[in-house]
Design an enzyme around this catalytic site. Structure first.
Site, mmCIF file in Angstrom:
data_model
loop_
_atom_site.group_PDB
_atom_site.id
_atom_site.type_symbol
_atom_site.label_atom_id
_atom_site.label_comp_id
_atom_site.label_asym_id
_atom_site.label_seq_id
_atom_site.Cartn_x
_atom_site.Cartn_y
_atom_site.Cartn_z
ATOM 1 N N LYS A 1 9.009 -16.629 -11.161
ATOM 2 C CA LYS A 1 8.464 -15.504 -10.566
ATOM 3 C C LYS A 1 7.701 -17.029 -12.211
ATOM 4 O O LYS A 1 7.651 -17.238 -12.648
ATOM 5 C CB LYS A 1 9.168 -15.272 -12.178
ATOM 6 C CG LYS A 1 8.757 -13.989 -12.920
ATOM 7 C CD LYS A 1 9.605 -12.605 -13.655
ATOM 8 C CE LYS A 1 8.671 -11.810 -14.266
ATOM 9 N NZ LYS A 1 8.881 -11.263 -15.654
ATOM 10 N N ASN B 1 1.002 -1.329 0.111
ATOM 11 C CA ASN B 1 -0.064 0.079 0.010
ATOM 12 C C ASN B 1 0.659 1.595 -0.071
ATOM 13 O O ASN B 1 2.226 1.292 -0.065
ATOM 14 C CB ASN B 1 -0.645 -0.311 0.861
ATOM 15 C CG ASN B 1 -0.223 0.190 2.747
ATOM 16 O OD1 ASN B 1 1.052 0.365 2.635
ATOM 17 N ND2 ASN B 1 -0.497 -1.513 3.183
ATOM 18 N N ASP C 1 -4.093 -7.028 5.041
ATOM 19 C CA ASP C 1 -4.986 -7.443 5.601
ATOM 20 C C ASP C 1 -4.865 -8.859 4.600
ATOM 21 O O ASP C 1 -5.785 -9.993 5.386
ATOM 22 C CB ASP C 1 -6.908 -7.076 5.316
ATOM 23 C CG ASP C 1 -6.945 -5.942 6.058
ATOM 24 O OD1 ASP C 1 -6.172 -6.412 7.566
ATOM 25 O OD2 ASP C 1 -7.576 -4.872 5.920
ATOM 26 N N LYS D 1 -11.533 -4.427 19.242
ATOM 27 C CA LYS D 1 -10.411 -4.819 19.403
ATOM 28 C C LYS D 1 -9.291 -4.046 20.729
ATOM 29 O O LYS D 1 -8.045 -4.461 20.768
ATOM 30 C CB LYS D 1 -8.843 -3.500 17.938
ATOM 31 C CG LYS D 1 -9.154 -4.150 16.516
ATOM 32 C CD LYS D 1 -7.932 -3.904 15.862
ATOM 33 C CE LYS D 1 -8.954 -3.946 13.884
ATOM 34 N NZ LYS D 1 -7.709 -4.057 13.549
ATOM 35 N N PHE E 1 -4.086 2.713 15.216
ATOM 36 C CA PHE E 1 -5.222 4.107 13.901
ATOM 37 C C PHE E 1 -6.275 3.312 12.984
ATOM 38 O O PHE E 1 -6.618 1.889 12.372
ATOM 39 C CB PHE E 1 -3.663 3.974 12.818
ATOM 40 C CG PHE E 1 -2.441 4.865 13.302
ATOM 41 C CD1 PHE E 1 -1.883 5.253 14.502
ATOM 42 C CD2 PHE E 1 -2.647 5.966 12.636
ATOM 43 C CE1 PHE E 1 -0.970 6.292 15.105
ATOM 44 C CE2 PHE E 1 -1.729 7.534 12.975
ATOM 45 C CZ PHE E 1 -0.869 7.200 14.245
ATOM 46 N N LYS F 1 -14.165 0.066 15.076
ATOM 47 C CA LYS F 1 -12.309 -0.752 15.823
ATOM 48 C C LYS F 1 -11.492 -0.641 16.903
ATOM 49 O O LYS F 1 -11.491 -1.520 17.823
ATOM 50 C CB LYS F 1 -11.047 -0.066 15.036
ATOM 51 C CG LYS F 1 -11.350 -0.626 13.526
ATOM 52 C CD LYS F 1 -10.485 0.063 12.005
ATOM 53 C CE LYS F 1 -10.665 -0.238 10.924
ATOM 54 N NZ LYS F 1 -10.478 0.635 9.665
HETATM 55 O O1 PMT Z 1 3.328 6.201 6.365
HETATM 56 P P1 PMT Z 1 2.458 7.261 6.576
HETATM 57 O O2 PMT Z 1 2.514 7.943 4.942
HETATM 58 O O3 PMT Z 1 3.132 8.533 6.970
HETATM 59 O O4 PMT Z 1 0.590 7.263 6.303
HETATM 60 C C1 PMT Z 1 0.070 6.486 7.461
HETATM 61 C C2 PMT Z 1 -1.079 6.405 7.464
HETATM 62 C C3 PMT Z 1 -2.006 6.491 6.958
HETATM 63 C C4 PMT Z 1 -0.745 5.167 7.375
HETATM 64 C C5 PMT Z 1 -1.379 6.058 9.029
HETATM 65 O O5 PMT Z 1 -1.674 6.868 9.742
HETATM 66 C C6 PMT Z 1 -2.621 4.956 9.415
HETATM 67 O O6 PMT Z 1 -3.669 5.534 9.063
HETATM 68 N N1 PMT Z 1 -1.854 3.819 9.849
HETATM 69 C C7 PMT Z 1 -3.041 2.624 9.613
HETATM 70 C C8 PMT Z 1 -3.172 2.055 8.428
HETATM 71 C C9 PMT Z 1 -4.077 0.582 8.363
HETATM 72 O O7 PMT Z 1 -3.923 -0.248 8.308
HETATM 73 O O8 PMT Z 1 -4.942 1.463 9.153
HETATM 74 P P2 PMT Z 1 -6.283 -0.204 9.238
HETATM 75 O O9 PMT Z 1 -7.740 0.946 9.974
HETATM 76 O O10 PMT Z 1 -6.698 -0.790 8.248
HETATM 77 O O11 PMT Z 1 -5.956 -0.952 10.327
HETATM 78 C C10 PMT Z 1 -6.837 -0.835 12.152
HETATM 79 C C11 PMT Z 1 -5.454 -0.630 12.838
HETATM 80 O O12 PMT Z 1 -5.228 -1.905 13.292
HETATM 81 C C12 PMT Z 1 -3.991 0.079 12.384
HETATM 82 O O13 PMT Z 1 -3.529 0.228 13.425
HETATM 83 C C13 PMT Z 1 -3.229 -1.307 11.765
HETATM 84 O O14 PMT Z 1 -1.710 -0.770 11.942
HETATM 85 C C14 PMT Z 1 -3.790 -2.439 12.642
HETATM 86 N N2 PMT Z 1 -3.888 -3.637 11.162
HETATM 87 C C15 PMT Z 1 -4.859 -3.541 10.498
HETATM 88 C C16 PMT Z 1 -4.667 -5.329 10.124
HETATM 89 C C17 PMT Z 1 -3.988 -6.373 10.281
HETATM 90 N N3 PMT Z 1 -3.878 -7.463 9.702
HETATM 91 N N4 PMT Z 1 -3.380 -5.976 11.867
HETATM 92 C C18 PMT Z 1 -3.150 -4.692 12.335
HETATM 93 O O15 PMT Z 1 -2.743 -4.469 13.410
#
Ligand code: PMT
Length: 398
Positions: free
Chosen positions: A287, A208, A277, A339, A321, A335
């Site tokens: 490849k 991403n 995810d 979580k 986040f 979330k």
């Molecule tokens: O890195 P930058 O370019 O500065 O951008 C910042 C950002 C946009 C990446 C950051 O501000 C941000 O939003 N990070 C979280 C991105 C994310 O994966 O969001 P989510 O809503 O999909 O996930 C929710 C939370 O679960 C997040 O804290 C994530 O780290 C966590 N997660 C998600 C999926 C997974 N399999 N395991 C996790 O721990």
């Protein structure tokens, strides 16, 4: 970052004096009110007018200036300082300070100040290793004076070795660290940052747009506040901030292992990483070749690291986040609850000036106890400070 901070920048006479101009620019850009004092020798290298123009404050050069001394200039300047920075500091000036000699505006004001003093030496390598200089530095360190060590490299005198003034960025970082409020001393904070990479074959992957900027800003700000910081980072092109323990990972499963192996050491975990995810069902060893027609890639779920942390019996203070493109509050609240988090930072990544791979961000903070806070557009460094203020308050009330 340095808004409302008054810094005295003492410049002594060495060829590195020109680098103090760049340092001044970094300090004023961060909002500091900088007052420059130059020794007579420093004025042989750079003019006071340069510093005056860039600091928007008069430059102090004379101890006995009739106008300034009406208010006993050096004393009032010394009293009002939050930080006294000397860059470059010559062996002569350091020797005078260590010997209690105050015979010009710079050395007199240093002696009169109660502010922390940060010294960035610059001199010839033989002077730097001379036992007289070493004793002076040792004495000052013992008395609580702080130093930004010089770098090794080609010196202006033609010699090679230690004695080159530290980079303005390194001196700036040391100054910010000295001035930061130390409300996270004793905490171990793990921050995840950047994207994860889920490999399809040896040349392709799913990922991403995360640049790591948000997570790295949090790690740097936490280290400045005195925390021990572990930064678990996906592949990014940023340099790790000094004083953090960097753990590099690629995929979500590797990130999970790195986090879970350290969770017992941590009092706080901040999950700023954009974890994929899903990953391909299997990684092809060779490849994949083009085929006629469409191709279907089968994906499986990756572990949800944050959810696993939230389910722990003894969990650290947990900050997640939420990267959303709509319904920010609703999705983030879900979330936070599902979580089992203490706090969530929700950002709308559909905005051009927020979220992925930009310098700024705009966020909605939601807390376990139902409170919330809106953060208007600001730099990621500023948002990191707002988040850490909330974490410090949360830890204090825990
Ligand atoms: O890195 P930058 O370019 O500065 O951008 C910042 C950002 C946009 C990446 C950051 O501000 C941000 O939003 N990070 C979280 C991105 C994310 O994966 O969001 P989510 O809503 O999909 O996930 C929710 C939370 O679960 C997040 O804290 C994530 O780290 C966590 N997660 C998600 C999926 C997974 N399999 N395991 C996790 O721990």
């Amino acid at each position: 970052m340095l808004r409302a901070k008054r810094i005295i920048l003492g410049v002594s006479g060495g060829i590195a004096a020109y680098k103090a101009v760049e340092l001044l620019r970094l300090l004023t850009k961060a909002g500091a009110d900088v007052h420059v004092i130059m020794t007579r020798a420093a004025q042989e290298f750079v003019t006071p007018l340069t510093f005056q123009t860039l600091s928007s404050n008069p430059v102090h050069t004379e101890l006995f200036n009739l106008i300034a001394e009406r208010e006993i200039g050096h004393i009032s300047l010394a009293e009002r300082a939050d930080l006294f920075l000397i860059a470059p500091a010559t062996a002569n000036v350091i020797g005078k300070i260590a010997g209690g000699i105050a015979d010009d505006m710079l050395t007199t004001t240093v002696m009169a100040t109660k502010a922390p003093v940060l010294i960035a030496p610059a001199m010839n390598v033989n002077m730097y290793t001379n036992q007289i200089y070493r004793d002076n530095e040792h004495k000052l360190r013992r008395l609580g004076y702080l130093f930004v060590p010089p770098e090794k490299g080609a010196l202006a005198c033609g010699w090679e070795g230690e004695g080159k003034l530290a980079a303005p960025e390194a001196i700036f970082e040391a100054a910010v660290t000295v001035l930061a409020c130390k409300n996270l001393v004793g905490q171990t904070i793990l921050v995840t940052a950047g994207p994860t990479r889920e490999e399809i074959d040896p040349v392709r992957f799913i990922s991403n747009h995360s640049s790591g900027k948000m997570g790295y800003a949090l790690a740097q700000a936490a280290a400045r506040r005195g925390a021990r910081v572990i930064l678990v980072s996906g592949p990014v092109s940023l340099a790790a901030p000094g004083a953090v323990e960097l753990v590099r990972v690629e995929g979500a499963r590797e990130m999970r292992e790195a986090v879970m192996a350290r969770v017992k050491e941590c009092s706080v975990i901040i999950k700023a990483a954009a974890v994929a995810d899903y990953r391909p069902v299997e990684r092809n060893q060779v490849k994949l070749k083009k085929q006629a027609g469409e191709m279907t890639l089968q994906l499986v779920r990756n572990p949800d690291i944050l959810a696993e942390l939230g389910a722990l019996k003894e969990k650290p203070f947990l900050v997640g986040f939420a990267a959303e493109t709509g319904n920010l509050r609703e999705f983030a609240a879900k979330k936070l609850q599902e979580k089992n988090l203490d706090m969530i930072v929700a950002n709308d990544v559909s905005q051009a000036d927020a979220g992925f791979n930009v310098e700024t961000n705009r966020a909605l903070l939601l807390f376990k106890d139902g409170r919330d806070a809106e953060c208007e557009l600001m730099t990621k460094g500023e948002l990191a400070d707002v988040i850490l203020d909330q974490i410090a308050a949360g830890l204090a009330g825990k």
